[in-house]
Motif scaffolding. Sequence first.
Motif, PDB file in Angstrom:
ATOM      1  N   PHE A   1      44.954  24.464  49.383  1.00 59.70           N
ATOM      2  CA  PHE A   1      45.456  24.844  48.059  1.00 59.70           C
ATOM      3  C   PHE A   1      46.966  24.668  47.981  1.00 59.70           C
ATOM      4  N   HIS A   2      47.432  23.909  46.984  1.00 52.23           N
ATOM      5  CA  HIS A   2      48.879  23.770  46.793  1.00 52.23           C
ATOM      6  C   HIS A   2      49.436  24.874  45.902  1.00 52.23           C
ATOM      7  N   THR A   3      48.577  25.616  45.236  1.00 49.01           N
ATOM      8  CA  THR A   3      49.005  26.769  44.453  1.00 49.01           C
ATOM      9  C   THR A   3      47.870  27.777  44.430  1.00 49.01           C
ATOM     10  N   LEU A   4      48.221  29.061  44.346  1.00 51.80           N
ATOM     11  CA  LEU A   4      47.228  30.127  44.316  1.00 51.80           C
ATOM     12  C   LEU A   4      47.601  31.144  43.248  1.00 51.80           C
ATOM     13  N   PRO A   5      46.620  31.774  42.597  1.00 49.01           N
ATOM     14  CA  PRO A   5      46.910  32.819  41.614  1.00 49.01           C
ATOM     15  C   PRO A   5      47.106  34.162  42.295  1.00 49.01           C
ATOM     16  N   GLU A   6      47.807  35.055  41.640  1.00 48.67           N
ATOM     17  CA  GLU A   6      47.958  36.447  42.059  1.00 48.67           C
ATOM     18  C   GLU A   6      48.545  36.591  43.461  1.00 48.67           C
ATOM     19  N   THR A   7      49.538  35.744  43.757  1.00 43.27           N
ATOM     20  CA  THR A   7      50.226  35.887  45.036  1.00 43.27           C
ATOM     21  C   THR A   7      51.153  37.095  44.999  1.00 43.27           C
ATOM     22  N   ILE A   8      51.515  37.590  46.172  1.00 40.89           N
ATOM     23  CA  ILE A   8      52.474  38.682  46.239  1.00 40.89           C
ATOM     24  C   ILE A   8      53.866  38.122  45.959  1.00 40.89           C
ATOM     25  N   LYS A   9      54.860  38.985  45.885  1.00 43.45           N
ATOM     26  CA  LYS A   9      56.216  38.567  45.567  1.00 43.45           C
ATOM     27  C   LYS A   9      56.816  37.759  46.708  1.00 43.45           C
ATOM     28  N   GLY A  10      57.498  36.655  46.374  1.00 49.27           N
ATOM     29  CA  GLY A  10      58.175  35.865  47.382  1.00 49.27           C
ATOM     30  C   GLY A  10      57.978  34.377  47.172  1.00 49.27           C
ATOM     31  N   ILE A  11      58.670  33.594  47.996  1.00 52.51           N
ATOM     32  CA  ILE A  11      58.556  32.135  47.972  1.00 52.51           C
ATOM     33  C   ILE A  11      57.466  31.721  48.952  1.00 52.51           C
ATOM     34  N   ASN A  12      56.539  30.863  48.488  1.00 51.90           N
ATOM     35  CA  ASN A  12      55.397  30.449  49.302  1.00 51.90           C
ATOM     36  C   ASN A  12      54.607  31.669  49.779  1.00 51.90           C
ATOM     37  N   ALA A  13      54.547  32.696  48.935  1.00 47.59           N
ATOM     38  CA  ALA A  13      53.926  33.966  49.303  1.00 47.59           C
ATOM     39  C   ALA A  13      52.403  33.868  49.240  1.00 47.59           C
ATOM     40  N   PRO A  14      51.720  34.701  50.022  1.00 45.00           N
ATOM     41  CA  PRO A  14      50.263  34.617  50.083  1.00 45.00           C
ATOM     42  C   PRO A  14      49.559  35.450  49.016  1.00 45.00           C
ATOM     43  N   VAL A  15      48.285  35.183  48.872  1.00 48.28           N
ATOM     44  CA  VAL A  15      47.366  36.101  48.229  1.00 48.28           C
ATOM     45  C   VAL A  15      46.830  37.021  49.328  1.00 48.28           C
ATOM     46  N   VAL A  16      46.868  38.314  49.076  1.00 46.96           N
ATOM     47  CA  VAL A  16      46.295  39.285  50.015  1.00 46.96           C
ATOM     48  C   VAL A  16      45.203  40.023  49.257  1.00 46.96           C
ATOM     49  N   GLN A  17      43.965  39.907  49.728  1.00 48.63           N
ATOM     50  CA  GLN A  17      42.861  40.453  48.951  1.00 48.63           C
ATOM     51  C   GLN A  17      41.733  40.920  49.870  1.00 48.63           C
ATOM     52  N   THR A  18      40.938  41.822  49.349  1.00 46.80           N
ATOM     53  CA  THR A  18      39.743  42.268  50.034  1.00 46.80           C
ATOM     54  C   THR A  18      38.614  42.343  49.023  1.00 46.80           C
TER      55      THR A  18
ATOM     56  N   TYR B   1      35.525  45.010  47.702  1.00 44.61           N
ATOM     57  CA  TYR B   1      34.931  46.330  47.794  1.00 44.61           C
ATOM     58  C   TYR B   1      33.892  46.466  46.694  1.00 44.61           C
ATOM     59  N   GLN B   2      32.675  46.830  47.070  1.00 46.31           N
ATOM     60  CA  GLN B   2      31.557  46.941  46.142  1.00 46.31           C
ATOM     61  C   GLN B   2      31.423  45.689  45.284  1.00 46.31           C
ATOM     62  N   ARG B   3      31.507  44.535  45.958  1.00 46.62           N
ATOM     63  CA  ARG B   3      31.290  43.213  45.357  1.00 46.62           C
ATOM     64  C   ARG B   3      32.375  42.820  44.359  1.00 46.62           C
ATOM     65  N   ARG B   4      33.513  43.493  44.405  1.00 44.22           N
ATOM     66  CA  ARG B   4      34.643  43.119  43.564  1.00 44.22           C
ATOM     67  C   ARG B   4      35.771  42.623  44.445  1.00 44.22           C
ATOM     68  N   THR B   5      36.447  41.563  44.001  1.00 42.05           N
ATOM     69  CA  THR B   5      37.620  41.080  44.705  1.00 42.05           C
ATOM     70  C   THR B   5      38.837  41.887  44.264  1.00 42.05           C
ATOM     71  N   VAL B   6      39.570  42.451  45.231  1.00 39.82           N
ATOM     72  CA  VAL B   6      40.683  43.342  44.934  1.00 39.82           C
ATOM     73  C   VAL B   6      41.947  42.797  45.588  1.00 39.82           C
ATOM     74  N   PRO B   7      42.869  42.199  44.812  1.00 39.21           N
ATOM     75  CA  PRO B   7      44.145  41.760  45.385  1.00 39.21           C
ATOM     76  C   PRO B   7      45.108  42.923  45.514  1.00 39.21           C
ATOM     77  N   VAL B   8      45.982  42.855  46.517  1.00 39.85           N
ATOM     78  CA  VAL B   8      47.011  43.871  46.716  1.00 39.85           C
ATOM     79  C   VAL B   8      48.362  43.172  46.758  1.00 39.85           C
ATOM     80  N   SER B   9      49.440  43.965  46.893  1.00 39.56           N
ATOM     81  CA  SER B   9      50.782  43.421  46.688  1.00 39.56           C
ATOM     82  C   SER B   9      51.611  43.336  47.958  1.00 39.56           C
TER      83      SER B   9
ATOM     84  N   HIS C   1      42.959  53.567  42.894  1.00 42.57           N
ATOM     85  CA  HIS C   1      44.404  53.693  42.672  1.00 42.57           C
ATOM     86  C   HIS C   1      44.779  53.125  41.322  1.00 42.57           C
ATOM     87  N   ARG C   2      45.716  53.776  40.661  1.00 40.13           N
ATOM     88  CA  ARG C   2      46.034  53.378  39.278  1.00 40.13           C
ATOM     89  C   ARG C   2      46.542  51.953  39.176  1.00 40.13           C
ATOM     90  N   THR C   3      47.223  51.430  40.219  1.00 39.99           N
ATOM     91  CA  THR C   3      47.738  50.076  40.141  1.00 39.99           C
ATOM     92  C   THR C   3      46.631  49.051  40.268  1.00 39.99           C
TER      93      THR C   3
END
Length: 499
Positions: A400-417, A419-427, A16-18
């Motif tokens: 963790f008191h802070t995380l990179p690449e969190t989704i939009k929001g306050i105290n929002a999570p990182v959502v990631q999977t 695939y083929q040995r690459r970590t892929v965050p989503v939104s 996906h382009r994003t």
Amino acid sequence: MESPIVSQLFRQLFCHRTCSRLRSHSSLPFRIAGAQWAQSREFSSGGTRYDDDSRRESHWQQRTDLFPLDKSKEFEKYPMVTSDGLRSRKERPKRVKMLMRDFIEDSLYNPNYGYFSKQVVIFTPGAPFDFNSMHDEPEFYKLLGQRYTAFEDELDAERPNDARQLWHTPTELFRPYYGEAIARYLVTNYKLSHHPYHDLIIYEMGAGNGTLMLNILDYIRDLHPEVYARTKFKVIEISSSLASLQASELNRSASSRGHTERVEIINRSIFDWTTYDPSPCYFLALEVFDNFAHDSIRYDPFTEEPLQGTVLIDNNGDFYEFYTPALDPVASRFLRVRNAACSRPFNHPLKSPRLMRNIKSRLPFAGNLTVSEYIPTRLMQFFDVLHAHFPLHRLLTSDFHTLPETIKGINAPVVQTRYQRRTVPVSTPLVQQGYFDILFPTDFAVIEDIYRAMTGKLTRVLPHEDFLRRWAYVEDTQTRSGENPLLSWYANASVMTTV
């Protein structure tokens, strides 16, 4: 992999382009690492599609909040379910709705398709790293990458899996030094407070491969035999597969088998706990809070009324998010407890002046609700369990008191999977149940105040580095250049202890 459909899903996600910018990410999966109103004042935002029609690019494209599909009829018609009610299901549900915390809980912990139940593999680096022989941290990175590759090559030789969810913990990377630091803390505090009148009782929640358990017991047996004779180690593990792995590790060698009579592995969720333990005990929860389910709350910027998020899953497996003003008792209680207990300012969607919020809400394409705030309701329930069933506990938790690449929001999570040995965050957290890690940062200022109010205990919060400087032999993990990966790698983590 469950079926060829799953391969297609992850292929669509990665192409996906994003997500194209993610191709340069490291392969190491660090875990540190306006809308419309319905007549009933429900807020609906767009869903994400999961079907096997490869001709439609929108499989993995999060739909805009501006023009969501109208699912109010389905919302009125579909039954409300809970994660507890879904435990016996072997297939992911459709034509239902559930609170956001139940959706996250089901995604992570369902016994039949949950992330931790079926997908997770914890990296084991093999022999402990010899940090003193390394020149600097970059050399450690290089060696770690090589061991990661060798570890996954071995797994693929036995059973290839493009979607293997592999991650590591400080216990594994810094074995046995990290576990020995925890053991020094436990033994020192036990001798000061409870020895010789009580046994040393240790509970560990979410023990992974069992490495921390073995490192702690080895240390106590070798250096404090008088304490070891009175030590009882109890693992509380929700995942049946990890509980079996822990039992296997306990019986792997003659040295570890010697601990058998001191260890009890309890395959149960802590939230199903019914046994009362009146004894003094130590409760370890390391990198556990980040995977506790949260509720999603948005606020009316004009009235400041909170609305609670509900996830609707339609007949096609699409996800849609609705917000209603009727808060359930758990979320309502959390907001009351937080308002009463917290003495320090905390981040909040209504933090900006009301006038500014009103101006922003009138801008073109602006939403009629604030951004989401994710509140740790499951963590509050965990404190209930500690207070009710372990009244004399002492808590040791790190997260963790802070995380990179969190989704939009306050105290929002990182959502990631992966695939083929690459970590892929989503939104978005509205993702295929079981294939994504959903991990939240911990606001220790808020959590400390809530824990104190609910248990009546005093606490101390330290940066991860400061805790390890007190209890670890940091010389063991120092490179020749003076750099120390044990101290620098988890700079975004904190440790909270009961005092």
